[in-house]
Scaffold this active site. Sequence first.
Site, PDB file in Angstrom:
ATOM      1  N   ASP A  39       0.849  -1.192   0.000  1.00 33.31           N
ATOM      2  CA  ASP A  39       0.000   0.000   0.000  1.00 33.31           C
ATOM      3  C   ASP A  39       0.888   1.246   0.000  1.00 33.31           C
ATOM      4  O   ASP A  39       1.900   1.314   0.697  1.00 33.31           O
ATOM      5  CB  ASP A  39      -0.916   0.000   1.228  1.00 33.31           C
ATOM      6  CG  ASP A  39      -2.056   0.983   1.089  1.00 33.31           C
ATOM      7  OD1 ASP A  39      -3.202   0.541   0.906  1.00 33.31           O
ATOM      8  OD2 ASP A  39      -1.796   2.213   1.145  1.00 33.31           O
ATOM      9  N   ASN A  97     -13.069  -3.323   1.914  1.00 32.37           N
ATOM     10  CA  ASN A  97     -14.147  -2.342   1.959  1.00 32.37           C
ATOM     11  C   ASN A  97     -15.037  -2.502   0.733  1.00 32.37           C
ATOM     12  O   ASN A  97     -14.543  -2.720  -0.377  1.00 32.37           O
ATOM     13  CB  ASN A  97     -13.558  -0.927   1.995  1.00 32.37           C
ATOM     14  CG  ASN A  97     -12.870  -0.629   3.317  1.00 32.37           C
ATOM     15  OD1 ASN A  97     -13.396  -0.938   4.368  1.00 32.37           O
ATOM     16  ND2 ASN A  97     -11.680  -0.048   3.256  1.00 32.37           N
ATOM     17  N   GLU A 105     -12.389   3.405  -1.616  1.00 30.35           N
ATOM     18  CA  GLU A 105     -11.956   4.544  -2.429  1.00 30.35           C
ATOM     19  C   GLU A 105     -11.579   4.151  -3.853  1.00 30.35           C
ATOM     20  O   GLU A 105     -11.630   4.991  -4.751  1.00 30.35           O
ATOM     21  CB  GLU A 105     -10.772   5.247  -1.753  1.00 30.35           C
ATOM     22  CG  GLU A 105     -11.204   5.972  -0.484  1.00 30.35           C
ATOM     23  CD  GLU A 105     -10.132   6.888   0.063  1.00 30.35           C
ATOM     24  OE1 GLU A 105      -8.963   6.490   0.050  1.00 30.35           O
ATOM     25  OE2 GLU A 105     -10.493   7.986   0.504  1.00 30.35           O
ATOM     26  N   HIS A 110      -9.958  -5.025  -3.669  1.00 28.48           N
ATOM     27  CA  HIS A 110      -8.648  -5.204  -3.039  1.00 28.48           C
ATOM     28  C   HIS A 110      -8.867  -5.672  -1.621  1.00 28.48           C
ATOM     29  O   HIS A 110      -9.740  -5.164  -0.901  1.00 28.48           O
ATOM     30  CB  HIS A 110      -7.809  -3.919  -3.058  1.00 28.48           C
ATOM     31  CG  HIS A 110      -8.544  -2.682  -2.674  1.00 28.48           C
ATOM     32  ND1 HIS A 110      -9.475  -2.088  -3.498  1.00 28.48           N
ATOM     33  CD2 HIS A 110      -8.494  -1.917  -1.558  1.00 28.48           C
ATOM     34  CE1 HIS A 110      -9.959  -1.011  -2.900  1.00 28.48           C
ATOM     35  NE2 HIS A 110      -9.380  -0.894  -1.707  1.00 28.48           N
ATOM     36  N   HIS A 112      -6.995  -5.835   1.913  1.00 27.79           N
ATOM     37  CA  HIS A 112      -5.868  -5.295   2.680  1.00 27.79           C
ATOM     38  C   HIS A 112      -5.340  -6.392   3.602  1.00 27.79           C
ATOM     39  O   HIS A 112      -6.120  -7.087   4.266  1.00 27.79           O
ATOM     40  CB  HIS A 112      -6.326  -4.144   3.589  1.00 27.79           C
ATOM     41  CG  HIS A 112      -6.898  -2.950   2.890  1.00 27.79           C
ATOM     42  ND1 HIS A 112      -6.196  -1.777   2.712  1.00 27.79           N
ATOM     43  CD2 HIS A 112      -8.116  -2.727   2.333  1.00 27.79           C
ATOM     44  CE1 HIS A 112      -6.955  -0.885   2.098  1.00 27.79           C
ATOM     45  NE2 HIS A 112      -8.132  -1.440   1.852  1.00 27.79           N
TER      46      HIS A 112
HETATM   47  P1  AMP Z   1      -9.874   1.479   0.200  1.00 31.67           P
HETATM   48  O1  AMP Z   1     -10.201   2.647   1.085  1.00 31.67           O
HETATM   49  O2  AMP Z   1     -10.237   0.155   0.832  1.00 31.67           O
HETATM   50  O3  AMP Z   1     -10.444   1.630  -1.193  1.00 31.67           O
HETATM   51  O4  AMP Z   1      -8.300   1.431   0.097  1.00 31.67           O
HETATM   52  C1  AMP Z   1      -7.566   1.992  -0.963  1.00 31.67           C
HETATM   53  C2  AMP Z   1      -6.105   1.843  -0.602  1.00 31.67           C
HETATM   54  O5  AMP Z   1      -5.348   1.988  -1.780  1.00 31.67           O
HETATM   55  C3  AMP Z   1      -5.592   2.865   0.417  1.00 31.67           C
HETATM   56  O6  AMP Z   1      -5.040   2.179   1.540  1.00 31.67           O
HETATM   57  C4  AMP Z   1      -4.526   3.638  -0.377  1.00 31.67           C
HETATM   58  O7  AMP Z   1      -3.424   4.028   0.413  1.00 31.67           O
HETATM   59  C5  AMP Z   1      -4.132   2.636  -1.437  1.00 31.67           C
HETATM   60  N1  AMP Z   1      -3.562   3.169  -2.673  1.00 31.67           N
HETATM   61  C6  AMP Z   1      -4.022   4.213  -3.397  1.00 31.67           C
HETATM   62  N2  AMP Z   1      -3.265   4.398  -4.494  1.00 31.67           N
HETATM   63  C7  AMP Z   1      -2.302   3.450  -4.457  1.00 31.67           C
HETATM   64  C8  AMP Z   1      -1.213   3.116  -5.290  1.00 31.67           C
HETATM   65  N3  AMP Z   1      -0.953   3.806  -6.418  1.00 31.67           N
HETATM   66  N4  AMP Z   1      -0.427   2.078  -4.938  1.00 31.67           N
HETATM   67  C9  AMP Z   1      -0.673   1.388  -3.802  1.00 31.67           C
HETATM   68  N5  AMP Z   1      -1.685   1.650  -2.973  1.00 31.67           N
HETATM   69  C10 AMP Z   1      -2.497   2.659  -3.287  1.00 31.67           C
END
Ligand code: AMP
Length: 125
Positions: A39, A97, A105, A110, A112
């Site tokens: 991440d 999520n 987001e 994905h 985590h």
């Molecule tokens: P979510 O809120 O579950 O959608 O998590 C999205 C995650 O993607 C967050 O923890 C971000 O820090 C991560 N993220 C966003 N852009 C990137 C990227 N380019 N490479 C790796 N992780 C990312």
Amino acid sequence: MPIDATLPYDETNIFARILRGELPCKKVFEDDYSLAFHDINPQAPLHILVIPKGPYVSWDDFSARASEAEIAGFVRAVGQVARDAGLVAPGYRLLANVGLDSHQEIPHLHVHIFAGKKLGPMLAR
Ligand code: AMP
């Protein structure tokens, strides 16, 4: 901004671009069905994201539409990434999520993996 997980798949999302090689990632695992990478904004000493290679908006979309092979491949990949990182004995947390209330987001499924310290209770009390 959180995304609505009922919307159609958006091919321009960040993880689709990583899968196409248009954006870099710190890769830790890849096979036919899945990609795992660190991440970019870690929320634990070790914070890895595991994504399926297919175009699925969320766990809801994936569980409804993915093939048996994709589902098996992805579930095994999540386990293998954690195992390979030595996380089984100390323990780790999985989180996915889905949609607006969860504050998802990025509109590509994905999972985590959080690890590397005592993570405490799952939700703030
Ligand atoms: P979510 O809120 O579950 O959608 O998590 C999205 C995650 O993607 C967050 O923890 C971000 O820090 C991560 N993220 C966003 N852009 C990137 C990227 N380019 N490479 C790796 N992780 C990312």
